[in-house]
Scaffold this motif. Structure first.
Motif, PDB file in Angstrom:
ATOM      1  N   LEU A  60     -44.879 -56.634 -50.104  1.00  0.00           N
ATOM      2  CA  LEU A  60     -45.523 -56.054 -51.134  1.00  0.00           C
ATOM      3  C   LEU A  60     -45.690 -54.486 -51.345  1.00  0.00           C
ATOM      4  O   LEU A  60     -45.491 -53.995 -52.392  1.00  0.00           O
ATOM      5  N   ASP A  61     -46.169 -54.094 -50.380  1.00  0.00           N
ATOM      6  CA  ASP A  61     -46.200 -52.578 -50.310  1.00  0.00           C
ATOM      7  C   ASP A  61     -44.802 -51.902 -50.363  1.00  0.00           C
ATOM      8  O   ASP A  61     -44.831 -50.620 -51.170  1.00  0.00           O
ATOM      9  N   SER A  62     -43.758 -52.326 -50.054  1.00  0.00           N
ATOM     10  CA  SER A  62     -42.414 -51.828 -50.273  1.00  0.00           C
ATOM     11  C   SER A  62     -42.099 -52.019 -51.636  1.00  0.00           C
ATOM     12  O   SER A  62     -41.479 -50.925 -52.261  1.00  0.00           O
ATOM     13  N   LEU A  63     -42.533 -53.086 -52.091  1.00  0.00           N
ATOM     14  CA  LEU A  63     -42.092 -53.468 -53.561  1.00  0.00           C
ATOM     15  C   LEU A  63     -42.818 -52.242 -54.635  1.00  0.00           C
ATOM     16  O   LEU A  63     -42.454 -51.779 -55.386  1.00  0.00           O
ATOM     17  N   ALA A  64     -44.128 -51.977 -54.243  1.00  0.00           N
ATOM     18  CA  ALA A  64     -44.869 -51.201 -54.882  1.00  0.00           C
ATOM     19  C   ALA A  64     -44.251 -49.581 -54.791  1.00  0.00           C
ATOM     20  O   ALA A  64     -44.722 -48.903 -55.720  1.00  0.00           O
TER      21      ALA A  64
END
Length: 145
Positions: A60-64
């Motif tokens: 999720l952090d990478s997608l953000a």
């Protein structure tokens, strides 16, 4: 010679008594064994759930960090990750709640009521285990191990 035979008989009799005491004596004992097996299975999955939650959060952090257009394209994947993270948390909470409320000694003086209690608790821990397996299976299909 007779003393040695007597000593051997006592020792073998003692081991039979030890194996007999390890075997469940009542239906309630069998239920407790099943409950403890469910507990042990669930606790074995807790570490995997926590590690999987970290992987989901990292994804999720990478997608953000992606550019807006790429984030928009990955919105469906992000929604599945969000759902997975929530489900893993619910499974972990379910195990913790069950452990907090389960009492090994409940109704120890009333075998009939104790058996009913343990039957209910066995069902509960089986449901918790199923929930944990379900969310871990979803994780396996959504993120790399």
């Amino acid at each position: 010679m007779a003393a040695l035979v007597g000593l051997a008989a006592c020792q073998s009799g003692g081991s039979n008594k030890a194996s007999q005491s390890a075997a469940p004596k009542t239906h309630a004992d069998s239920l407790m064994d099943d409950i403890m097996a469910g507990h042990d299975e669930g606790m074995g999955k807790m570490g995997r759930i926590m590690a999987t939650e970290k992987k989901v959060q990292a994804a999720l952090d990478s997608l953000a960090k992606l550019p807006a257009a790429a984030r928009k394209a990955a919105a469906g994947y992000q929604a599945r990750l969000d759902s997975l993270k929530q489900g893993l948390g619910m499974a972990q909470d379910a195990m913790n709640r069950w452990m907090d409320t389960f009492s090994m000694d409940t109704l120890a003086g009333d075998l009939e009521k104790r058996t009913r209690y343990l039957e209910t608790e066995k069902q509960k821990i089986q449901e918790v285990g199923q929930q944990m397996r379900q969310w871990l299976d979803r994780a396996d299909s959504l993120i790399r191990p």
